[in-house]
Write a protein that holds these residues in place. Sequence first.
Motif, short mmCIF file in Angstrom:
data_model
loop_
_atom_site.label_atom_id
_atom_site.label_comp_id
_atom_site.label_asym_id
_atom_site.label_seq_id
_atom_site.Cartn_x
_atom_site.Cartn_y
_atom_site.Cartn_z
N THR A 34 0.83 -1.21 0.00
CA THR A 34 0.00 0.00 0.00
C THR A 34 0.86 1.26 0.00
O THR A 34 0.46 2.28 -0.58
N ASP A 35 2.04 1.20 0.61
CA ASP A 35 2.93 2.37 0.64
C ASP A 35 3.44 2.76 -0.75
O ASP A 35 3.94 3.88 -0.94
N ASP A 36 3.34 1.84 -1.70
CA ASP A 36 3.85 2.09 -3.05
C ASP A 36 2.77 2.58 -4.01
O ASP A 36 2.97 2.59 -5.23
N HIS A 37 1.64 3.01 -3.46
CA HIS A 37 0.51 3.42 -4.31
C HIS A 37 0.88 4.56 -5.25
O HIS A 37 0.57 4.53 -6.45
N ASP B 198 7.80 -9.82 16.38
CA ASP B 198 7.29 -11.07 16.93
C ASP B 198 7.04 -12.14 15.88
O ASP B 198 6.48 -13.20 16.18
N ILE B 199 7.45 -11.88 14.62
CA ILE B 199 7.32 -12.89 13.58
C ILE B 199 8.61 -13.70 13.52
O ILE B 199 9.69 -13.14 13.30
N PRO B 200 8.55 -15.02 13.73
CA PRO B 200 9.77 -15.83 13.73
C PRO B 200 10.47 -15.79 12.38
O PRO B 200 9.84 -15.69 11.33
N ASP B 201 11.79 -15.87 12.40
CA ASP B 201 12.60 -15.98 11.20
C ASP B 201 12.73 -17.47 10.87
O ASP B 201 13.60 -18.16 11.40
N ILE B 202 11.85 -17.95 10.00
CA ILE B 202 11.81 -19.38 9.70
C ILE B 202 13.09 -19.84 9.01
O ILE B 202 13.61 -20.93 9.30
N ASP C 124 -1.38 -4.73 -0.72
CA ASP C 124 -0.56 -5.71 -0.01
C ASP C 124 0.03 -5.15 1.28
O ASP C 124 0.20 -3.94 1.44
N TRP C 125 0.34 -6.06 2.19
CA TRP C 125 1.11 -5.78 3.41
C TRP C 125 2.13 -6.90 3.52
O TRP C 125 1.81 -8.08 3.35
N ASN C 126 3.39 -6.55 3.81
CA ASN C 126 4.41 -7.59 3.91
C ASN C 126 5.59 -7.08 4.74
O ASN C 126 6.73 -7.07 4.29
N ASN C 127 5.29 -6.67 5.97
CA ASN C 127 6.32 -6.09 6.83
C ASN C 127 6.99 -7.15 7.70
O ASN C 127 6.42 -8.20 7.98
N TYR D 108 -2.17 -13.24 9.32
CA TYR D 108 -2.27 -11.79 9.55
C TYR D 108 -2.13 -11.02 8.24
O TYR D 108 -2.90 -10.10 7.96
N ARG D 109 -1.16 -11.42 7.44
CA ARG D 109 -0.96 -10.73 6.15
C ARG D 109 -2.21 -10.83 5.28
O ARG D 109 -2.67 -9.84 4.72
N ASN D 110 -2.75 -12.03 5.17
CA ASN D 110 -3.92 -12.21 4.30
C ASN D 110 -5.17 -11.52 4.85
O ASN D 110 -6.00 -11.04 4.08
N LEU D 111 -5.30 -11.44 6.16
CA LEU D 111 -6.41 -10.69 6.73
C LEU D 111 -6.30 -9.20 6.43
O LEU D 111 -7.29 -8.52 6.14
#
Length: 246
Positions: A60-63, A112-116, A105-108, A195-198
């Motif tokens: 969304t920031d790239d609109h 608290d998101i694990p580094d898989i 899109d959101w993809n930050n 969370y991203r898809n929501l």
Amino acid sequence: MVKPSILVLGTAHLNNPDNGDLFKIKTDDILSEHKQLEIKGVVDSLKKFEPTKIALEILTDDHVYTNKTYNDFLVGEYELTRNEYHQIGFRLAKEMNHKEVFCVDWNNSEPDIPDIELWTKEHASEKYNDIAKELENTIAKTEDFLRSHSIRDFLLYLNHNDFNKANQKFYMNFALMGNKSNPVGAMWTAKYWYYRNLLIYKNIVELIESDAERIFVLYGAGHIHLLNQFINESELFEVHKVIDYI
């Protein structure tokens, strides 16, 4: 009751980006004359949906930047890349005489998101090895299909219920990685993937300005199961099927 309409089309990332996706396939030269004719046929078919807005897998920031390139494309000052949001999204928007496209899109990266990727390097995981092996087989099968079929047939393949169910199964197995003290897979699936898809779903819904809206959504096929689930369960839309348009 009249509702806004929505059509969600799952696709591969046609420019073969190294974007960290679990499911990445290599595509042939999308810019070849033959493939360009196939893409034009898909765009011509999608015009039947008569979209009022086109939502793309762009942050969304790239609109502002995205719409600058889109408007440059409209006046012949921008050459489209291999990316699917150019090849399908921009072209369809132009055919419908739209003044802008919409980035949803959101993809930050959140703390608290694990580094898989890091976790799998530091921990032996039979579950991850099984997932990776099955994923490699699925990718190989999908690439073989693309090599012997048209873009239209390939998109129908990616949007078939069987393919989307199999794709979702990867994420459900991914959620099982880790242990009770560190359920890394479940945390990643909940705190990042769901969370991203929501948030994507929320951004799409916020495009609605009237019941007359007809929103076309173009997204990576890995998202299609969840996006369709959220959209259908919301009962906010009249949901259309890809097979009826391409």
